[in-house]
Each structure stands twice: as C-alpha cells, then as structure tokens.
Design a protein around this motif. Structure first.
Motif, PDB file in Angstrom:
ATOM      1  N   ALA A  46     -67.837 -35.493  54.223  1.00 46.88           N
ATOM      2  CA  ALA A  46     -68.061 -35.146  52.806  1.00 46.88           C
ATOM      3  C   ALA A  46     -67.966 -36.396  51.935  1.00 46.88           C
ATOM      4  O   ALA A  46     -68.754 -36.578  50.996  1.00 46.88           O
ATOM      5  N   GLY A  47     -67.018 -37.259  52.250  1.00 48.85           N
ATOM      6  CA  GLY A  47     -66.858 -38.500  51.492  1.00 48.85           C
ATOM      7  C   GLY A  47     -68.067 -39.405  51.602  1.00 48.85           C
ATOM      8  O   GLY A  47     -68.539 -39.957  50.603  1.00 48.85           O
ATOM      9  N   LEU A  50     -70.934 -37.854  49.553  1.00 49.11           N
ATOM     10  CA  LEU A  50     -70.734 -38.035  48.103  1.00 49.11           C
ATOM     11  C   LEU A  50     -70.884 -39.495  47.693  1.00 49.11           C
ATOM     12  O   LEU A  50     -71.465 -39.794  46.646  1.00 49.11           O
ATOM     13  N   ALA A  51     -70.365 -40.412  48.499  1.00 45.48           N
ATOM     14  CA  ALA A  51     -70.516 -41.838  48.181  1.00 45.48           C
ATOM     15  C   ALA A  51     -71.993 -42.228  48.181  1.00 45.48           C
ATOM     16  O   ALA A  51     -72.440 -42.989  47.312  1.00 45.48           O
ATOM     17  N   GLY A  93     -69.316 -40.920  43.435  1.00 42.99           N
ATOM     18  CA  GLY A  93     -69.089 -41.927  44.466  1.00 42.99           C
ATOM     19  C   GLY A  93     -67.617 -42.213  44.688  1.00 42.99           C
ATOM     20  O   GLY A  93     -67.166 -42.387  45.818  1.00 42.99           O
ATOM     21  N   GLY A  96     -66.134 -39.529  46.628  1.00 47.37           N
ATOM     22  CA  GLY A  96     -66.578 -39.718  48.002  1.00 47.37           C
ATOM     23  C   GLY A  96     -65.760 -40.770  48.734  1.00 47.37           C
ATOM     24  O   GLY A  96     -65.352 -40.572  49.881  1.00 47.37           O
ATOM     25  N   ALA A 100     -63.409 -40.084  51.954  1.00 46.56           N
ATOM     26  CA  ALA A 100     -63.670 -40.823  53.194  1.00 46.56           C
ATOM     27  C   ALA A 100     -62.392 -41.444  53.756  1.00 46.56           C
ATOM     28  O   ALA A 100     -62.342 -41.752  54.949  1.00 46.56           O
ATOM     29  N   THR A 107     -57.487 -39.626  47.038  1.00 47.46           N
ATOM     30  CA  THR A 107     -58.577 -39.012  46.274  1.00 47.46           C
ATOM     31  C   THR A 107     -58.095 -38.624  44.879  1.00 47.46           C
ATOM     32  O   THR A 107     -58.763 -38.912  43.878  1.00 47.46           O
TER      33      THR A 107
END
Length: 129
Positions: A46-47, A50-51, A93, A96, A100, A107
């Motif tokens: 997911a990270g 999103l990044a 980002g 993300g 990650a 986060t």
C-alpha cells in the motif's frame, strides 16, 4: 498570519530537511513488529502504491505550474480540480512512505508533521497570491 505560520512559510525547506533527518533517525532506531508478516507486506505494498501515486501526481502538477507558480495563478489541469494539488499529492506520497516502513507510528509521525507544517505554508502562499 500567525507568527508560527510566518516562520513555517519562510523556512519551509529548512524545517522539511530537519524533519527528514529526524525521520531517518527514527527509522534507523526502530523496527516493525509486522516485518515479514502478511500485514507487513500489505502495508509495504500500500505504501509503494501511494508513494507512486504521489510522485506521478506531483509530476502532473508540475507540468502545469513549472515557470508560472510565482508569476500567475494556475487554474488548469490538476489546479482546476484541487486548490493545492502539489500538497495533496505530497501528502499521499508521505503517507505512502510511512506505510512502506511497515509501522503505524512513523506513518502517524509523518501525518502529524504535515498537519502542523503545511497549513501554515499554504496560508503563506495564499496571502502571497
């Protein structure tokens, strides 16, 4: 504009660099309890997604604002949909990057940083415009 907002607006790059160093130090000093687990892999995936969305979104914004940002108000492309698309995609980002790391703590740390710094930066830019 409040003194804190003025400070962040004027020293945004310095504040971001100091924060980045603190984030890397926290990353090196901590670990993820979910590393190697299904949840850890899901957070990492997911990270990364999103990044990537944040990076592509920022590139999209820059194709419309490069060279015009300080001289005129850009209202086309992503700027026709969102008031501050560069900051929106930066936030995506940043979340993300946090995910990650496979930790919720880092986060949340990134989200808090964004919530504390960027409203002041945005207020400064709005006053300039």
């Amino acid at each position: 504009m409040s003194p804190l907002a003025r400070l962040f607006s004027q020293h945004r790059i310095t504040v971001s660099r100091v924060f980045g160093i603190a984030f890397v130090a926290m990353l090196l000093a901590t670990g993820s309890q979910w590393q190697g687990t299904l949840l850890g892999r899901a957070l990492f995936l997911a990270g990364i997604v999103l990044a990537a969305i944040g990076m592509v979104g920022r590139i999209w914004c820059l194709t419309y604002s490069s060279g015009y940002k300080s001289s005129e108000l850009v209202t086309q492309g992503p700027y026709s949909v969102c008031r501050n698309p560069l900051y929106f995609f930066s936030f995506i980002g940043l979340v993300g990057i946090g995910l990650a790391t496979e930790t919720f703590t880092l986060t949340v740390f990134l989200i808090l940083f964004f919530a504390l710094v960027y409203p002041a930066v945005i207020a400064g830019e709005e006053q300039f415009l």
